[in-house]
Structure formats: C-alpha cells, structure tokens
Scaffold this active site. Structure first.
Site, PDB file in Angstrom:
ATOM      1  N   ASN A 124     -62.278  16.735   8.956  1.00  0.00           N
ATOM      2  CA  ASN A 124     -62.581  17.635  10.067  1.00  0.00           C
ATOM      3  C   ASN A 124     -62.306  16.920  11.383  1.00  0.00           C
ATOM      4  OD1 ASN A 124     -63.461  19.867  11.499  1.00  0.00           O
ATOM      5  ND2 ASN A 124     -65.580  19.191  11.503  1.00  0.00           N
TER       6      ASN A 124
ATOM      7  N   SER B 181     -57.505  26.025  10.246  1.00  0.00           N
ATOM      8  CA  SER B 181     -57.802  26.995  11.302  1.00  0.00           C
ATOM      9  C   SER B 181     -57.187  28.329  10.921  1.00  0.00           C
ATOM     10  CB  SER B 181     -57.206  26.528  12.636  1.00  0.00           C
ATOM     11  OG  SER B 181     -57.237  27.569  13.595  1.00  0.00           O
TER      12      SER B 181
ATOM     13  N   TYR C 222     -49.909  22.967  16.912  1.00  0.00           N
ATOM     14  CA  TYR C 222     -51.234  22.961  16.285  1.00  0.00           C
ATOM     15  C   TYR C 222     -51.251  23.877  15.062  1.00  0.00           C
ATOM     16  CZ  TYR C 222     -56.202  24.135  15.738  1.00  0.00           C
ATOM     17  OH  TYR C 222     -57.459  24.365  15.235  1.00  0.00           O
TER      18      TYR C 222
ATOM     19  N   ALA D 149     -49.256  22.439  12.174  1.00  0.00           N
ATOM     20  CA  ALA D 149     -49.971  21.352  11.502  1.00  0.00           C
ATOM     21  C   ALA D 149     -51.094  21.899  10.628  1.00  0.00           C
ATOM     22  CB  ALA D 149     -50.523  20.370  12.532  1.00  0.00           C
ATOM     23  N   LYS D 150     -51.845  22.859  11.132  1.00  0.00           N
ATOM     24  CA  LYS D 150     -52.947  23.428  10.356  1.00  0.00           C
ATOM     25  C   LYS D 150     -52.428  24.186   9.135  1.00  0.00           C
ATOM     26  CE  LYS D 150     -56.490  21.919  12.693  1.00  0.00           C
ATOM     27  NZ  LYS D 150     -57.444  20.992  12.086  1.00  0.00           N
TER      28      LYS D 150
ATOM     29  N   ILE E 255     -65.078  29.874  16.457  1.00  0.00           N
ATOM     30  CA  ILE E 255     -66.429  29.339  16.285  1.00  0.00           C
ATOM     31  C   ILE E 255     -66.947  28.885  17.648  1.00  0.00           C
ATOM     32  CG2 ILE E 255     -67.832  27.598  15.116  1.00  0.00           C
ATOM     33  CD1 ILE E 255     -66.529  29.717  13.229  1.00  0.00           C
TER      34      ILE E 255
END
Length: 192
Positions: A31, A83, A96, A99-100, A129
């Site tokens: 994480n 994500s 991003y 990559a996720k 979140i």
C-alpha cells in the site's frame, strides 16, 4: 521501520530487519504509491518512469523479497492496493492509472505462480476514499465530494476503514481459496 522502497537495497535491508525482529513475513500489504496529476502533454520520460516506480515497481520489489520464505513455509498472503483508476482511467493520471493497472497483472501472474505453494495474491481497488492526504492536493485537482458521490451506488464517501476491512478479510485464513481477484472498494462506482 522506514525504507525508501524505490531503492532495492533499502527494501532488502527492511525485509531483513523485519524478519530478524518479528520473524518471517506471512502477510504483505503493498500500500505505497503516489498520485501525481500530470497532463498527458506534460508527461515526459522521467515522470512516466517515476510514476511506474512508485506505483508498480516497488510492489514487485517487496513481493519478490518476501516470497522465498512464504514458499518455504507454504503459506502467505500478498494484497496489492491498486485503484479504481486502473479500470476507469482519468485525465492527468495516465501514468498512475497505467501503473495501477499493472498491479492487476502482477497480482494475476503471482497468483498463478505462487498458488501451488499455498500463497494467495489479491488486489483491492479503492475508489474515492476520504483521506487526510486529499487536503494537500491543489484545489483545481480535487474532485468535489458531491460530484463523486453521484457516480456511486452507495451515496457516501468511502472511508479508510472500508478498505482496511477488505484487506483484513483477504489476509485471513478463511480466504485460502481466493486468489488472483480484484476487489473494488468503491461504493459501486465501477460496476463490472
């Protein structure tokens, strides 16, 4: 214990310290990462590589460091935190999101490779979140909470506890037949 996970030597040292103080790692929750918003036309090679390192490669490093002892003990849990953007994409988050999405591939491949050794590997994909870190984003990068809530089936902000509960479930002994899965914790934002 702290370590710069972008430094392979630091990861090796960290796992060595954890093992010597606490024993072998049975459960790894990956994480770590960063959420840099960079428009596509400003995403250069450095920004691209940096986003992949922070959001994908460090998960490879930590997983690679702990799996030999898991294989030896024939038990382990690896939970990668991805994500919802891995599935939906988002302007300014191309590197991003890529990559996720890579974490989903890493999860599936490791599940197949490590499953015969009693190791389960899964991914959780949080949505929007509510976190303290969002207050550090520049105002023009923030999504208004009321706009986000209209995208979801459950009309409330997600809380860190929602993600933690899913991770705790996947880390437990009763999930020995669940592996290679992607669990969305997003209030029904992305239905698939």
């Amino acid at each position: 214990m702290n370590a710069d996970l972008t430094d392979p030597d630091a990861v090796t040292l960290l796992i060595s310290q954890v093992t010597s103080e606490l024993g072998p790692v049975d459960i790894l929750v990956n994480n770590a990462g960063a959420y840099p918003r960079i428009p596509w036309d400003q995403t250069d090679e450095h920004a691209w590589a940096h986003a992949l390192d922070l959001n994908l490669t460090i998960h490879y490093r930590t997983s690679h460091a702990v799996t030999p002892s898991m294989v030896q003990r024939r038990w382990g849990r690896i939970i990668n935190v991805s994500s919802v953007n891995a599935r939906t994409g988002r302007p300014g988050l191309t590197a991003y999101s890529t990559a996720k999405a890579g974490l989903i591939g890493l999860t599936r491949s490791l599940a197949r490779e490590l499953g015969p050794h009693g190791i389960c590997v899964n991914t959780v994909l949080p949505g929007a979140i509510q976190a303290d870190a969002e207050t550090t984003l520049p105002a023009h990068h923030r999504t208004r909470p009321e706009d986000q809530i209209t995208r979801q089936c459950i009309p409330r902000r997600g809380q860190p506890e929602d993600v933690a509960a899913a991770i705790a479930f996947l880390a437990g002994p009763s999930t020995s037949f669940i592996t290679g899965r992607s669990l969305h914790i997003d209030g029904g934002w992305y239905l698939h």
